[in-house]
Design an enzyme around this catalytic site. Structure first.
Site, PDB file in Angstrom:
ATOM      1  N   CYS A   1       0.858  -1.178   0.000  1.00  0.00           N
ATOM      2  CA  CYS A   1       0.000   0.000   0.000  1.00  0.00           C
ATOM      3  C   CYS A   1       0.901   1.237   0.000  1.00  0.00           C
ATOM      4  CB  CYS A   1      -0.913   0.011   1.230  1.00  0.00           C
ATOM      5  SG  CYS A   1      -0.025   0.226   2.791  1.00  0.00           S
TER       6      CYS A   1
ATOM      7  N   GLU B   1      -0.005  -0.337  15.608  1.00  0.00           N
ATOM      8  CA  GLU B   1      -0.682   0.895  15.179  1.00  0.00           C
ATOM      9  C   GLU B   1      -1.624   1.399  16.265  1.00  0.00           C
ATOM     10  OE1 GLU B   1      -4.140   2.239  12.057  1.00  0.00           O
ATOM     11  OE2 GLU B   1      -2.619   0.866  11.266  1.00  0.00           O
TER      12      GLU B   1
END
Length: 674
Positions: free
Chosen positions: A12, A125
């Site tokens: 990504c 994250e």
């Protein structure tokens, strides 16, 4: 045999950016280490290790003279503080989409607003996001977990609350969670922080796996988004396998399968995907039934640095009237044409973005020869808004947007960079209202249709339905509080020959023509016009018919009060003759009041009739000799200002006055009374 490779397979934007940062630093001969694995793919981590880039678990482990690269997952705020405290050089490769979440939760902390975070609390994250929360924060990984969590949350359900999601969180699960959030927390502010590339990857994986009898998911088993891809594909295809390298590929399954689907996680390097595809190619090369494109061509197309329709993050460098220049972290120069900034044509570029802003953009076209990339902000915003519109269409929620233009058959309202068509029949409270007056106004509306056919989207709304509800609420409130004597500010909506109708806020009242002015008028338009704001008071209410009579005349402008204040008896006035009768003349004293000059008070000598001396329109000086405020009568005298004549003549006049007094009294009412 058919083989489909997902166009979204592979790195990504955030992962590709982080990996390129490390490679570029190594190519420059710098000593580099990463704080935790740069991505969740051990093949890539080992490759970097061979080039001298080691992964460290804490800031204190950083070798002297090395530069620390913060991985795309991001880190807690205290890590940045520690790096600065120890004077360690670092490069922040946190994904811009994750950075955005950090800013959101930081803002929540500054406002003392709690945060709900959708995601795996053990994922780096999520841990990084929590590390930027200055106040209360709570995590949940599914709608079930959210329902278990809500009773344990200490704040009230009507409190403000921010809601964010891990960038790789399941889109379907997120929608389920949002329904729960909206039911429980009425003041929730929701931020859709799931990376668009993630949702597109998941949607494509679901679509491909549903038509395959063998589905291969390539990626590291520790990767969150790869695990979600595997879960999605497993629900659609019974033979779904997650492999990390080509060595794990079951060649026998490949050879017996008729339709094979291939996707890969966001942390999967292109070379690993290619190795898997090459292995498949060798296995099925001899088969005559293969109906697939060249693997090399498919791979090359999916791994282009800048594919059309790919999303990137850019930083605004400069703003011009016709375009905005942005840095997208590549050699090519990025620019956004002015008409690709927003769907609102009334906005200038500087109204939409500022220098230094980080914005999410869609690549529209690349020009390698000129070294430029044409980008769009409005299309990204519109896509995000479209997802929201589809959900809002089910809720019947009242929305607020700006009317951008009048088009054939109605108006266009811009909401979250999506154009909503409002038919003329649904744009105003009544059909006779001007659509042009709506342009530039903020209006409230609700969606009545949201549909898509192919690439064509149709969004239709109604302003009228909201106005009707508001009017009904206003009427109910009005009748609860309305009473005689109460003052209101209204808007004149229509005029008739006998008065003006005024909108008091969902309820109409009428000002009779006699109430519009203290002076005589022939038509209401002499005083007011449609659209005027007027201050009125309730004179009378008919409870049965719900009719309201309104007063409008200003008491301070009452001519009788002006006369009382400024024109006492014996005042000399400049009067204008406005009418003649057999017994005298009527003269205008001040606007709204006429007085009678009796025939005996017109001249010093006896006259047969007033017109022998006066005519209509004459300007005369006269003295106020009597005022009857109850009967609204004023008596004037010209004679009182003339030289005195002989006593005999005066006595004769006295007799005439006395003999005619009873006859005149009944006829002295001024025609302008009240």
């Amino acid at each position: 045999m058919t083989i489909r490779v997902a166009k979204t397979a592979g790195f990504c934007f955030g992962v590709k950016r982080a990996v390129e940062i490390v490679y570029n630093m190594l190519d420059e001969g710098k000593r580099v280490c990463t704080l935790g694995p740069i991505i969740h793919n051990m093949e890539m981590v080992n490759e970097l290790k061979e080039r001298g880039c080691n992964s460290i678990d804490s800031v204190e482990e950083c070798p002297e003279g090395a530069t620390v690269v913060i991985r795309s997952h991001g880190v807690c705020k205290n890590v940045y503080d520690k790096l600065s405290e120890l004077g360690i050089d670092y490069v922040d490769a946190t994904c811009p989409f994750v950075k955005k979440i950090h800013r959101i939760v930081k803002q929540a902390g500054e406002q003392n607003i709690p945060v709900l975070i959708a995601g795996n609390k053990n994922h780096p994250e999520i841990q990084g996001i929590m590390g930027h929360c200055a106040g209360d924060c709570f995590t949940f990984n599914s709608d079930d977990e959210l329902n278990e969590l809500i009773p344990k949350i200490p704040f009230e359900k009507n409190n403000d609350v921010f809601v964010v999601a891990q960038t790789t969180f399941s889109k379907k699960e997120w929608k389920k969670c949002l329904k729960t959030v909206k039911k429980v927390y009425t003041n929730a502010k929701i931020f859709d922080t799931i990376c668009k590339a993630t949702s597109e990857r998941q949607e494509e994986a679901e679509e491909i796996s549903s038509g395959s009898d063998l589905m291969i998911v390539i990626g590291d088993r520790h990767s969150s988004n790869t695990a979600k891809l595997y879960d999605i594909c497993s629900r659609q295809c019974g033979r779904t396998f997650l492999i990390e390298t080509a060595k794990e590929l079951d060649k026998n399954l490949v050879s017996i399968s008729r339709s094979i689907g291939v996707t890969a996680g966001a942390s999967t390097p292109a070379r690993i995907i290619k190795e898997v595809l090459d292995t498949m190619s060798e296995e099925i090369k001899s088969s005559e039934t293969v109906e697939t494109e060249s693997f090399e061509a498919m791979l090359e197309e999916s791994l282009k640095n800048f594919n059309t329709n790919e999303r990137v993050m850019g930083t605004v460098i400069s703003i011009a009237p016709n375009e905005v220049i942005v840095d997208v972290g590549r050699k090519q120069s990025g620019f956004i044409p002015a008409d690709e900034l927003s769907n609102d044509p009334t906005l200038k570029p500087e109204d939409v973005v500022k220098v230094g802003d980080e914005v999410e953009l869609l690549i529209m076209k690349t020009n390698d020869a000129e070294g430029t990339i044409m980008l769009s902000k409005r299309r990204v915003d519109a896509q995000k808004g479209w997802e929201e519109l589809k959900e809002l269409a089910e809720t019947n929620e009242v929305l607020t947007g700006k009317v951008a233009s009048v088009v054939k058959g109605g108006v266009i309202v811009v909401y979250n960079d999506n154009r909503v068509f409002i038919p003329a029949s649904q744009a105003t409270a009544s059909r006779d209202e001007s659509l042009e007056e709506l342009v530039g106004q903020e209006v409230q509306f609700r969606l009545i249709e949201v549909s898509q056919k192919g690439r064509m989207r149709r969004v239709v709304g109604s302003i009228r339905s909201v106005l009707r509800e508001q009017r009904a609420a206003q009427r109910a409130t009005f009748w609860e509080t309305c009473e005689v004597g109460k003052h209101y500010t209204g808007v004149v909506k229509s005029l008739t020959s006998y008065g003006a109708f005024v909108d008091l806020g969902g309820v109409f009242g009428m000002i009779h023509i006699s109430e519009l002015s203290w002076t005589h008028i022939k038509n209401p338009s002499e005083v007011v016009a449609v659209g005027d704001k007027v201050e009125v008071y309730v004179k009378d209410i008919n409870e049965e018919t719900k009719k309201i009579s309104l007063g409008y005349k200003d008491p301070d402008a009452n001519p009788w009060e002006i006369l009382r204040r400024d024109y006492p008896i014996d005042t000399v006035v400049d009067a204008t003759i406005v009418g003649l009768t057999t017994f005298g003349a009527f003269a205008n004293v001040i606007p709204g009041i006429d007085g009678l000059i009796h025939i005996s008070q017109i001249a010093n000598q006896r006259i047969e009739k007033p017109e022998d001396v006066l005519k209509v329109g004459d300007k005369v000086k006269a003295k106020i000799i009597a005022i009857d405020f109850d009967k609204k009568r004023v008596s004037l005298s010209i004679r009182a200002l003339l030289p005195v004549e002989e006593p005999a003549a005066a006595a004769e006049e006295e007799e005439v006055v006395a003999s005619t007094e009873d006859e005149v009294v009944a006829s002295t009412e001024t025609p302008a009374a009240e």
